[in-house]
Design a protein around this motif. Structure first.
Motif, PDB file in Angstrom:
ATOM      1  N   GLU A 192       1.027  -1.080  -0.189  1.00  0.00           N
ATOM      2  CA  GLU A 192      -0.057   0.244   0.008  1.00  0.00           C
ATOM      3  C   GLU A 192       0.718   0.990   0.371  1.00  0.00           C
ATOM      4  N   TRP A 193       1.964   1.161   1.064  1.00  0.00           N
ATOM      5  CA  TRP A 193       3.130   2.813   1.425  1.00  0.00           C
ATOM      6  C   TRP A 193       3.762   2.666  -0.093  1.00  0.00           C
ATOM      7  N   SER A 194       4.508   1.529  -0.930  1.00  0.00           N
ATOM      8  CA  SER A 194       4.912   1.324  -1.842  1.00  0.00           C
ATOM      9  C   SER A 194       4.843   1.981  -2.940  1.00  0.00           C
ATOM     10  N   ASP A 195       3.384   1.564  -3.507  1.00  0.00           N
ATOM     11  CA  ASP A 195       2.382   2.257  -4.402  1.00  0.00           C
ATOM     12  C   ASP A 195       1.500   3.352  -4.673  1.00  0.00           C
ATOM     13  N   ALA A 196       2.228   3.657  -3.064  1.00  0.00           N
ATOM     14  CA  ALA A 196       1.050   5.254  -3.032  1.00  0.00           C
ATOM     15  C   ALA A 196       2.607   6.191  -3.552  1.00  0.00           C
ATOM     16  N   SER A 197       3.723   5.323  -2.790  1.00  0.00           N
ATOM     17  CA  SER A 197       4.855   6.727  -3.035  1.00  0.00           C
ATOM     18  C   SER A 197       4.859   7.003  -4.500  1.00  0.00           C
ATOM     19  N   PHE A 198       6.029   7.854  -4.405  1.00  0.00           N
ATOM     20  CA  PHE A 198       5.896   8.624  -5.800  1.00  0.00           C
ATOM     21  C   PHE A 198       7.321   9.513  -6.264  1.00  0.00           C
ATOM     22  N   ALA A 209      -5.667  18.244  10.849  1.00  0.00           N
ATOM     23  CA  ALA A 209      -6.147  18.754  11.242  1.00  0.00           C
ATOM     24  C   ALA A 209      -6.939  17.415  11.642  1.00  0.00           C
ATOM     25  N   ALA A 210      -6.416  16.697  10.295  1.00  0.00           N
ATOM     26  CA  ALA A 210      -7.236  14.907  11.091  1.00  0.00           C
ATOM     27  C   ALA A 210      -6.427  14.005  12.512  1.00  0.00           C
ATOM     28  N   GLY A 211      -4.765  14.481  12.541  1.00  0.00           N
ATOM     29  CA  GLY A 211      -4.574  14.479  14.280  1.00  0.00           C
ATOM     30  C   GLY A 211      -5.213  14.996  15.226  1.00  0.00           C
ATOM     31  N   ASP A 231      -7.852  11.363  14.267  1.00  0.00           N
ATOM     32  CA  ASP A 231      -7.408   9.754  13.187  1.00  0.00           C
ATOM     33  C   ASP A 231      -6.208   9.887  13.192  1.00  0.00           C
ATOM     34  N   THR A 232      -5.650   8.870  13.305  1.00  0.00           N
ATOM     35  CA  THR A 232      -4.172   9.101  13.705  1.00  0.00           C
ATOM     36  C   THR A 232      -4.193   7.432  12.492  1.00  0.00           C
ATOM     37  N   ALA A 233      -4.467   6.913  13.059  1.00  0.00           N
ATOM     38  CA  ALA A 233      -4.840   5.231  12.283  1.00  0.00           C
ATOM     39  C   ALA A 233      -4.500   5.821  10.170  1.00  0.00           C
ATOM     40  N   GLY A 234      -2.930   4.539  10.808  1.00  0.00           N
ATOM     41  CA  GLY A 234      -2.730   4.725   9.586  1.00  0.00           C
ATOM     42  C   GLY A 234      -1.827   5.766   8.492  1.00  0.00           C
ATOM     43  N   ARG A 235      -1.821   6.717  10.041  1.00  0.00           N
ATOM     44  CA  ARG A 235      -1.008   8.126   9.121  1.00  0.00           C
ATOM     45  C   ARG A 235      -0.154   7.140   9.344  1.00  0.00           C
ATOM     46  N   GLU A 236       1.571   7.946   8.515  1.00  0.00           N
ATOM     47  CA  GLU A 236       2.619   8.262   9.003  1.00  0.00           C
ATOM     48  C   GLU A 236       3.253   9.465   8.309  1.00  0.00           C
TER      49      GLU A 236
END
Length: 197
Positions: free
Chosen positions: A134-140, A173-175, A179-184
């Motif tokens: 998921e993270w490697s596909d999202a990174s660019f 704002a999410a933090g 809303d911290t789940a899945g955030r890096e």
């Protein structure tokens, strides 16, 4: 006074020189990402002694880049530090180009920033499999070759800054809403510069 959400523009050479030491640049970036940390915690990340890290944090504090964090820690034996502004800082080469010392400082700080960013990206590449699909596909990583004049390049820079600022505020704002789940932490690097083939 600078507009809200704008990075502080450094125009004083002594302040810019504070970042000629690559360790200070690294400590500032770590502290920015962590929110608050002690010298001992930061020392573990940079493989240096807490006393050396404390020295460099005090130097950054003298120039207004970091400050002691209030409300951190329980026993008061160790200082907690935080960056002085979540908006960060920046500088223009032209503010320092009129002296050899200024030009040298701009060159040293710019190279230090690049080295720190490249090291961070190399670390990601080394650890990429551990981040998962998921993270490697999202990174660019992207490169575009454009044909612009200086005013257009400046306009592009402003547009990119506004876009990234919007995403940073969304994450903050999410933090703040829990809303911290899945955030890096995510690092986004853009460079725009002229070249001749």
């Amino acid at each position: 006074m600078r507009p809200q959400h704008e990075p502080e523009r450094i125009t004083d050479l002594s302040r810019l020189r504070a970042f000629m030491n690559p360790l200070r640049m690294q400590l500032y970036r770590l502290l920015y990402a962590a929110g608050a940390a002690t010298a001992s915690q930061l020392a573990e990340h940079v493989a240096e002694t807490p006393s050396l890290v404390s020295y460099h944090l005090r130097k950054l504090a003298e120039h207004g880049f970091v400050r002691q964090a209030s409300g951190q820690g329980g026993d008061g034996r160790e200082r907690w530090w935080e960056v002085a502004s979540q908006e960060g800082w920046g500088f223009r080469d032209s503010d320092f180009a009129d002296t050899p010392e200024g030009a040298a400082a701009v060159g040293a700080v710019s190279r230090s920033m690049l080295d720190t960013r490249v090291a961070q990206y190399r670390t990601y590449l080394d650890q990429k499999p551990a981040w998962g699909k998921e993270w490697s596909d999202a990174s660019f990583t992207s490169e575009w070759l454009l044909n612009l004049n200086p005013a257009e390049l400046a306009e592009l820079s402003s547009e990119l800054e506004a876009l990234v600022r919007r995403w940073r505020e969304r994450g903050q704002a999410a933090g703040a809403a829990g809303d911290t789940a899945g955030r890096e932490h995510v690092s986004v690097h853009f460079y725009g510069f002229p070249f001749r083939p």
